[in-house]
Design an enzyme around this catalytic site. Structure first.
Site, short mmCIF file in Angstrom:
data_model
loop_
_atom_site.label_atom_id
_atom_site.label_comp_id
_atom_site.label_asym_id
_atom_site.label_seq_id
_atom_site.Cartn_x
_atom_site.Cartn_y
_atom_site.Cartn_z
N HIS A 199 -11.05 -20.13 7.84
CA HIS A 199 -12.43 -20.59 7.67
C HIS A 199 -13.46 -19.49 7.94
O HIS A 199 -14.66 -19.73 7.83
CB HIS A 199 -12.72 -21.79 8.57
N ASP A 215 -2.88 -24.97 3.73
CA ASP A 215 -3.48 -25.74 4.83
C ASP A 215 -4.18 -26.97 4.23
O ASP A 215 -4.63 -26.95 3.08
CB ASP A 215 -4.50 -24.86 5.55
N ASP A 237 -1.05 -28.81 8.72
CA ASP A 237 -1.81 -30.03 9.02
C ASP A 237 -1.85 -31.04 7.85
O ASP A 237 -2.59 -32.01 7.91
CB ASP A 237 -3.23 -29.71 9.51
ZN LIG Z 1 -6.46 -26.94 8.58
#
Ligand SMILES: [Zn+2]
Ligand SMILES: [Zn+2]
Length: 433
Positions: free
Chosen positions: A110, A149, A238
């Site tokens: 991120h 992800d 995740d």
């Molecule tokens: Zn993530």
């Protein structure tokens, strides 16, 4: 060259966390470590464990503009986490390992080019920093980063948005339903790399069959066309059905199969917050898949097929999204002509929210088009504490004229900017004032 050896770099950062009850916390890799040891992976000929290196500020400055500077933004743990990825990449490039997996934290996908603080538990983009170091050491490379992800890899997208030698593919839970709220189909890249930023937003409750459908029908055909020198899996765990932050239904077996088919040269751990229920099994399945070993026995204790079953409506939606992505990939040149026409400068406005640090950033990004190179990338940015930043990037393939123009831009008066930065990717230089 060591044949068929997987290098594993492990850095759990046991003494660092954002806060004690934060999802990205110290225990994240504890159970994974136990599981790997229980499987006896240290004794396997196909796998070798290594310690991380420590990244230097210069490594981070190849990718980021840290405001005000690298030392103020990054902790020692960040430097070791990045160093872990650098070590993994070095093992691969030096031929000490045929593949490598960096099991490190804190994560990085991120983190955008400009960094005011922590967002989505990331401050520095760990795989981008390692990759740019390799490009300096080993020359230009054509690279595909596949971000598996559950969250959109918005930082990696931002860093490589105008770089057609770095194909970025992110599969993620639809941004309308999950942080960071981005990652749409039509965000296809800057004018010099249009079509090379690929977002595949998937609906909540996507199960094993949906992920593998996208892999086989979209990602693999695109990689066959692109023919990268290197495939990196930006590996977030995740999407697992037990993850507390997300709404997907992926399993350890699914992750293992994904990595067997994708066959990445390098993998870097990103997210994954089901510390006991998912991470040990998913990470082990990936390790075994990457090492070319059998992973069919790796099953979560609470697994049953209903956990990964997929509603037919979700299946139909995914097939449609897959067609949309392939249409854009096949028609990228024609679409770019339509979108950019003969604009000399392409301007992109963006707001970036730092959820961890509570900072809101506003950006105007100017892609200067050039017929001889990828062109200059100039960002004007401000945060809500009224720090004004100008950040100039010279691309790796810069022509003489663009290079000179960038240094002229940098030497202009600071005007109302608090900080002016120049990242010269061609000559591996970084200036700030
Ligand atoms: Zn993530
Ligand atoms: Zn140029």
């Amino acid at each position: 060259m060591t044949k068929d050896k997987l290098g594993l770099v492990f850095f759990p950062a046991f003494d660092w966390a954002i806060s004690p009850d934060h999802p990205e916390r110290e225990e994240r890799l504890l159970y994974t470590m136990d599981q790997l040891m229980e499987e006896g992976i240290e004794d396997l000929d196909q796998i070798q464990m290594y310690k991380p290196d420590i990244a230097e500020p210069k490594d981070i400055e190849r990718v980021h503009f840290c405001v005000p500077d690298v030392k103020s933004r990054l902790s020692k743990s960040h430097l070791v986490s990045i160093g872990g990825v650098i070590k993994a990449f070095d093992l691969y490039f030096s031929g000490q390992a045929s593949k490598a997996f960096a099991l490190v934290r804190p994560p990085g996908h991120h983190a955008h080019k400009i960094v005011y603080g922590d967002r989505g538990f990331c401050i520095a983009n760990i795989e981008a920093v390692a990759l740019e170091k390799m490009r300096q050491k080993y020359g230009n490379l054509k690279v595909a980063i596949v971000d598996t992800d559950c969250h959109h890899g918005d930082g990696t997208e931002d860093i490589y948005y105008n770089d057609k030698d770095t194909l970025f593919i992110s599969i993620h839970q639809d941004g309308r339903t999950l942080f960071p709220g981005t990652g749409y189909l039509d965000d296809l890249g800057g004018p010099s790399a249009y079509g090379y930023n690929i977002n595949i937003p998937l609906p909540p409750q996507t199960g094993d069959s949906g992920f593998l459908y996208v892999l086989e029908n979209v990602i693999m055909p695109i990689l066959d066309d692109f023919k990268p020198d290197l495939i990196i899996n930006s590996a977030g765990q995740d999407n697992h059905y037990s993850d507390p932050l997300t709404s997907m239904n992926f399993s350890a077996q699914g992750y293992g199969r994904l990595n067997k088919i994708l066959n990445p040269d390098l993998a870097v751990l990103e997210g994954g917050y089901s510390i006991e229920g998912a991470l040990p099994y998913v990470n082990l399945a990936i390790v075994l898949a990457m090492a070319g070993l059998d992973f069919s026995h790796i099953v979560e204790p609470d697994f049953n097929p209903s956990k990964v079953a997929q509603d037919p409506k979700v299946t139909a939606y995914i097939k449609n999204i897959s067609r949309e992505v392939m249409y854009r990939w096949k028609n990228k040149e024609a679409l770019a002509k339509e979108v950019f026409a003969d604009a000399k400068v392409v301007r992109k406005e963006k707001q970036i929210y730092y959820d961890t640090d509570g900072i809101l950033e506003k950006q105007s990004r100017y892609f200067h088009r050039c017929t001889s190179c990828s062109g200059l990338d100039i960002i004007h940015s401000e945060d809500d504490r009224l720090t004004f930043v100008k950040a100039i990037t010279i691309p790796r393939d810069a022509c003489q004229a663009c290079e000179e123009k960038a240094y002229e831009e940098f030497s202009k008066s600071k005007e109302h900017f608090n900080f002016v930065y120049l990242q010269d990717k061609k000559n591996d230089k970084y200036l700030s004032k």
